[in-house]
Design an enzyme around this catalytic site. Sequence first.
Site, PDB file in Angstrom:
ATOM      1  CB  CYS A   2      -0.877   0.055   1.236  1.00  0.00           C
ATOM      2  SG  CYS A   2      -1.823  -1.413   1.519  1.00  0.00           S
ATOM      3  NE  ARG A  27       5.207   1.439  -0.947  1.00  0.00           N
ATOM      4  CZ  ARG A  27       6.070   1.625   0.041  1.00  0.00           C
ATOM      5  NH1 ARG A  27       7.193   2.255  -0.177  1.00  0.00           N
ATOM      6  NH2 ARG A  27       5.810   1.193   1.250  1.00  0.00           N
ATOM      7  CD1 TRP A  74      -0.130  -5.923  -2.999  1.00  0.00           C
ATOM      8  CD2 TRP A  74      -0.210  -6.704  -0.898  1.00  0.00           C
ATOM      9  NE1 TRP A  74       0.422  -7.181  -2.988  1.00  0.00           N
ATOM     10  CE2 TRP A  74       0.390  -7.689  -1.724  1.00  0.00           C
ATOM     11  CE3 TRP A  74      -0.359  -6.980   0.458  1.00  0.00           C
ATOM     12  CZ2 TRP A  74       0.831  -8.908  -1.236  1.00  0.00           C
ATOM     13  CZ3 TRP A  74       0.081  -8.206   0.945  1.00  0.00           C
ATOM     14  CH2 TRP A  74       0.669  -9.155   0.095  1.00  0.00           C
ATOM     15  CG  ASN A  99       0.135   2.234   3.699  1.00  0.00           C
ATOM     16  OD1 ASN A  99      -0.901   2.250   3.038  1.00  0.00           O
ATOM     17  ND2 ASN A  99       1.273   2.728   3.267  1.00  0.00           N
ATOM     18  N   GLY A 100      -0.984  -0.946   6.659  1.00  0.00           N
ATOM     19  CA  GLY A 100      -0.762  -1.784   7.850  1.00  0.00           C
ATOM     20  C   GLY A 100      -1.967  -2.650   8.128  1.00  0.00           C
ATOM     21  CD  GLU A 482      17.598 -13.169  -6.363  1.00  0.00           C
ATOM     22  OE1 GLU A 482      16.991 -13.634  -5.375  1.00  0.00           O
ATOM     23  OE2 GLU A 482      17.228 -12.147  -6.934  1.00  0.00           O
ATOM     24  CE  LYS A 486      14.368 -11.256  -8.992  1.00  0.00           C
ATOM     25  NZ  LYS A 486      14.975 -11.196  -7.740  1.00  0.00           N
ATOM     26  CD  GLU A 489      10.599 -12.003  -7.199  1.00  0.00           C
ATOM     27  OE1 GLU A 489      10.339 -11.359  -6.184  1.00  0.00           O
ATOM     28  OE2 GLU A 489      11.671 -11.866  -7.832  1.00  0.00           O
ATOM     29  CG  HIS A 505      19.392 -37.014  -1.297  1.00  0.00           C
ATOM     30  ND1 HIS A 505      19.591 -38.312  -0.854  1.00  0.00           N
ATOM     31  CD2 HIS A 505      20.613 -36.431  -1.269  1.00  0.00           C
ATOM     32  CE1 HIS A 505      20.868 -38.473  -0.551  1.00  0.00           C
ATOM     33  NE2 HIS A 505      21.502 -37.352  -0.795  1.00  0.00           N
ATOM     34  CE  LYS A 604      11.981  -2.918  -5.202  1.00  0.00           C
ATOM     35  NZ  LYS A 604      12.746  -4.002  -5.812  1.00  0.00           N
TER      36      LYS A 604
HETATM   37  C1  G6P Z   1       9.443  -8.274  -1.368  1.00  0.00           C
HETATM   38  C2  G6P Z   1      10.085  -7.815  -2.665  1.00  0.00           C
HETATM   39  C3  G6P Z   1      11.406  -8.536  -2.874  1.00  0.00           C
HETATM   40  C4  G6P Z   1      12.304  -8.358  -1.663  1.00  0.00           C
HETATM   41  C5  G6P Z   1      11.603  -8.768  -0.363  1.00  0.00           C
HETATM   42  C6  G6P Z   1      12.397  -8.347   0.851  1.00  0.00           C
HETATM   43  O1  G6P Z   1       9.031  -9.590  -1.482  1.00  0.00           O
HETATM   44  O2  G6P Z   1       9.240  -8.057  -3.763  1.00  0.00           O
HETATM   45  O3  G6P Z   1      12.056  -8.018  -4.022  1.00  0.00           O
HETATM   46  O4  G6P Z   1      13.454  -9.124  -1.836  1.00  0.00           O
HETATM   47  O5  G6P Z   1      10.337  -8.125  -0.264  1.00  0.00           O
HETATM   48  O6  G6P Z   1      12.434  -6.952   0.882  1.00  0.00           O
HETATM   49  P1  G6P Z   1      13.555  -6.080   1.540  1.00  0.00           P
HETATM   50  O7  G6P Z   1      13.141  -4.665   1.264  1.00  0.00           O
HETATM   51  O8  G6P Z   1      13.556  -6.379   3.004  1.00  0.00           O
HETATM   52  O9  G6P Z   1      14.849  -6.417   0.893  1.00  0.00           O
END
Ligand code: G6P
Length: 609
Positions: A2, A27, A74, A99-100, A482, A486, A489, A505, A604
Amino acid sequence: MCGIVGAVAQRDVAEILVEGLRRLEYRGYDSAGVAVINNNELSRTRRLGKVQELAKALESNPLNGGTGIAHTRWATHGEPSERNAHPHQSQGDIAVVHNGIIENHQKLRETLQGLGYEFVSDTDTEVICHLVHHELKTSDSLLTAVQATVKQLEGAYGTVVIDRRDSERMIVARSGSPLVIGYGLGENFVASDQLALLPVTRSFAFLEEGDVAEITRREVKIFDVEGTQVEREVKESEVTHDAGDKGEYRHYMLKEIYEQPMALARTIEGRIANQQVLDSAFGVNAEQFLKDIKHVQIIACGTSYHAAMTARYWLEDWAGVSCNVEIASEFRYRKSHLFPNSLLVTISQSGETADTLAALRLAKEMGYKATMTICNAPGSSLVRESDMSYLMKAGAEIGVASTKAFTVQLAGLLMLTAVIGRHNGMSEQMQADICTSLASMPAKVEQALSLDDEIAALAEDFADKHHSLFLGRGDQYPIAMEGALKLKEISYIHAEAYASGELKHGPLALIDADMPVIVVAPNNELLEKLKSNVEEVRARGGLMYVFADKDAEFASDDTMKVIPVPHCDDFMAPLIYTIPLQLLSYHVALIKGTDVDQPRNLAKSVTVE
Ligand code: G6P
């Protein structure tokens, strides 16, 4: 997650608010709305979907007025819909954005229903507007009504309240969700992120936990949790990046992938002298905190967690200290053992991730010797609440899928390895080698980026696939994780990562021609082991894509495509092998036509649990 923007001005503010929301789009959100006061009347427009939908609605039916609030939502409580979108209202008088999460919303809802308030949404937020409305019946001002309201809220909030009967004022309150006040000339603003307000001001003050502020055109008064009026430092923003600008690139993600050489150069600059990483890279008193450290506990989420996992190999292999790594949402809800002389490190691009912040607070209670954050947001909660901070200087990252923040985190963690190593007897030669490696990273990343066209062609193979497997060993295992993150996502292809020694395994059972296997294979001491794992996949008819050093002697054939990665030393290898995996996920997503910068359901900055 949000986003909030609010303004009190003499001019019409709807456009400023919508532009602010656009800047917060990265975000992640599902609906957007705005409410303004004009001639003591409250008007509101909300739309499901993109901010563009809201902007279109406002083009046909403009909202005039100098006091207003806006929000991108969100969903947490209640489905994404116009009805649940913010701002919420009470009796046509009060409008609120939030927000929250209000954890005691159900109880408050019942009480308010008992008082005759009718709820029209499924959100937890709606309790705030009715509570303020109710409190106003016995309060002498909107400020005192909001102060009385927040005392009854449990959970996390960043909230902004306006009242049509008191049209030149906003009351804002922060507990657990960040808010920043923007100071203009004869007009003032508030937002959940300073990026939203950069077109209208560069002077900002961050609210502290528990603060409530009254904002008018001419004045900002801030009160702490006790209700005492306080000053919060007003600083000029250091954010130089124009978040609104994608430049020549089609997506922010691609732009940010290509910004990595520059971001790495910036993060290293001024932090190395005489072939040693300076303790001061981690803050003014860092040397004092770091010299006796014998154990490091790293906490993070998402991509930042993968950076943490990579650093564990480095800290234990090279710096001579033990290291644990844990996902923040796990750490915060279990009893963990505190080792003597332990350093707690959080890693976060946003500095506001709710779980990471809660883990930091818990660690402080537990008595860690010192706390540090590796963070890309200078004024963020993690930076303010940690003893030391490494400011990443990666520049604003807008694409939800983190790219440049990850590689800059790796560079910061390599520096931390060198500094902690020095205090634990790392040889001068190794320190010098790390510094040489750091200095040559930008150029090496440039070389890796030149694989772009080759990877774009390769991406075609993935477009019709539903599953994929990523393999790596040692400090390349988190890089495989990672790479898988990616791909899932942004292309929505199911991707799993395994330490390749684990193949036998379980995952070998999945291997067939429909399951591409991506292997990261630098020329290091584990290469021969990795080659055996490649043979295991080949023997089962798997189709492999091997990112390998040209000296690693892999050859393309019917079962394997080899993509040569520039030769690099062990210190930078995880960072360099990340680049082709970022490009792969980007190109696969392009072919699949997904929303690369704002993938579905993701945010984000995750400021709720
Ligand atoms: C969200 C974002 C990711 C990020 C994660 C942790 O899931 O989409 O890209 O890695 O949060 O966020 P931070 O700001 O703590 O790195």
